[in-house]
Write a protein that holds these residues in place. Sequence first.
Motif, PDB file in Angstrom:
ATOM      1  N   ILE A 122      -2.958   3.859  -2.772  1.00  0.00           N
ATOM      2  CA  ILE A 122      -3.043   2.943  -3.905  1.00  0.00           C
ATOM      3  C   ILE A 122      -2.324   1.660  -3.511  1.00  0.00           C
ATOM      4  N   VAL A 123      -2.626   0.583  -4.197  1.00  0.00           N
ATOM      5  CA  VAL A 123      -2.035  -0.717  -3.891  1.00  0.00           C
ATOM      6  C   VAL A 123      -1.322  -1.233  -5.135  1.00  0.00           C
ATOM      7  N   LEU A 124      -0.121  -1.740  -4.919  1.00  0.00           N
ATOM      8  CA  LEU A 124       0.640  -2.441  -5.952  1.00  0.00           C
ATOM      9  C   LEU A 124       0.678  -3.906  -5.548  1.00  0.00           C
ATOM     10  N   ARG A 125       0.332  -4.773  -6.473  1.00  0.00           N
ATOM     11  CA  ARG A 125       0.305  -6.212  -6.203  1.00  0.00           C
ATOM     12  C   ARG A 125       0.999  -6.950  -7.342  1.00  0.00           C
ATOM     13  N   ALA A 126       1.796  -7.956  -6.991  1.00  0.00           N
ATOM     14  CA  ALA A 126       2.455  -8.804  -7.987  1.00  0.00           C
ATOM     15  C   ALA A 126       2.165 -10.261  -7.649  1.00  0.00           C
ATOM     16  N   GLU A 168       4.017   3.308 -15.271  1.00  0.00           N
ATOM     17  CA  GLU A 168       2.869   3.890 -15.969  1.00  0.00           C
ATOM     18  C   GLU A 168       1.592   3.752 -15.157  1.00  0.00           C
ATOM     19  N   LEU A 169       1.351   2.574 -14.591  1.00  0.00           N
ATOM     20  CA  LEU A 169       0.110   2.353 -13.839  1.00  0.00           C
ATOM     21  C   LEU A 169       0.079   3.165 -12.549  1.00  0.00           C
ATOM     22  N   LEU A 170       1.204   3.240 -11.852  1.00  0.00           N
ATOM     23  CA  LEU A 170       1.232   4.048 -10.629  1.00  0.00           C
ATOM     24  C   LEU A 170       1.088   5.537 -10.947  1.00  0.00           C
ATOM     25  N   THR A 171       1.713   5.990 -12.024  1.00  0.00           N
ATOM     26  CA  THR A 171       1.554   7.396 -12.416  1.00  0.00           C
ATOM     27  C   THR A 171       0.086   7.712 -12.666  1.00  0.00           C
ATOM     28  N   ASN A 172      -0.596   6.849 -13.403  1.00  0.00           N
ATOM     29  CA  ASN A 172      -2.026   7.067 -13.655  1.00  0.00           C
ATOM     30  C   ASN A 172      -2.822   7.056 -12.357  1.00  0.00           C
ATOM     31  N   ALA A 173      -2.477   6.157 -11.443  1.00  0.00           N
ATOM     32  CA  ALA A 173      -3.197   6.063 -10.170  1.00  0.00           C
ATOM     33  C   ALA A 173      -2.977   7.283  -9.292  1.00  0.00           C
ATOM     34  N   VAL A 174      -1.832   7.929  -9.438  1.00  0.00           N
ATOM     35  CA  VAL A 174      -1.555   9.151  -8.679  1.00  0.00           C
ATOM     36  C   VAL A 174      -2.279  10.341  -9.304  1.00  0.00           C
ATOM     37  N   ASP A 225      -6.401   1.732  -7.483  1.00  0.00           N
ATOM     38  CA  ASP A 225      -6.491   3.126  -7.037  1.00  0.00           C
ATOM     39  C   ASP A 225      -7.880   3.394  -6.459  1.00  0.00           C
ATOM     40  N   PRO A 226      -8.115   4.612  -5.951  1.00  0.00           N
ATOM     41  CA  PRO A 226      -9.400   4.896  -5.305  1.00  0.00           C
ATOM     42  C   PRO A 226     -10.628   4.709  -6.191  1.00  0.00           C
ATOM     43  N   ARG A 259       0.871  -1.183   0.000  1.00  0.00           N
ATOM     44  CA  ARG A 259       0.000   0.000   0.000  1.00  0.00           C
ATOM     45  C   ARG A 259       0.905   1.230   0.000  1.00  0.00           C
ATOM     46  N   LEU A 260       0.629   2.148  -0.908  1.00  0.00           N
ATOM     47  CA  LEU A 260       1.426   3.361  -1.066  1.00  0.00           C
ATOM     48  C   LEU A 260       0.552   4.591  -0.861  1.00  0.00           C
TER      49      LEU A 260
END
Length: 155
Positions: free
Chosen positions: A84-88, A66-72, A101-102, A32-33
Amino acid sequence: MTTTDTAHVTETPEAVEESRPPEESTLIAELRLYRNPRAVARGRHVLAGWLSDDPLLFDAQQIVSELLTNAVIHPENGLGRESIVLRASWLDTDLLLEVIDPGPLRRFSIPNARMPAIEAESGRGLGIVRDYARAWGTFVTESGKRNVWAVLSRS
């Protein structure tokens, strides 16, 4: 482009409707970020620790960036929308990456890869995800959060 530069380019699957990732996966880790610009670098760094010297690491970091940038950038702000959550996860030898993301405050169209104007400074993120991934998609969870996922393949 050299041969190594094109190694990540695959067919270009499009996310044209909501779709969920394959279900038979083994979680590597989840993070979680706090939703701010530092989340992108932190996510890339943590992903490097999860994947270590795996050959998929470089492509995975491109997608996660790219995905985290969009989520921010894209979800509206507000109470309860700060993370936001990153999962692998592994799908046999394929890698499933998810960024949650939210989500939308109101109904809007599903994100799709597009071709921005050549002088545009943004708008290429999902096109990059599309180019690197074997498959990708997005859906809104039962709790209203947006999940954007991508599968990277070793083949």
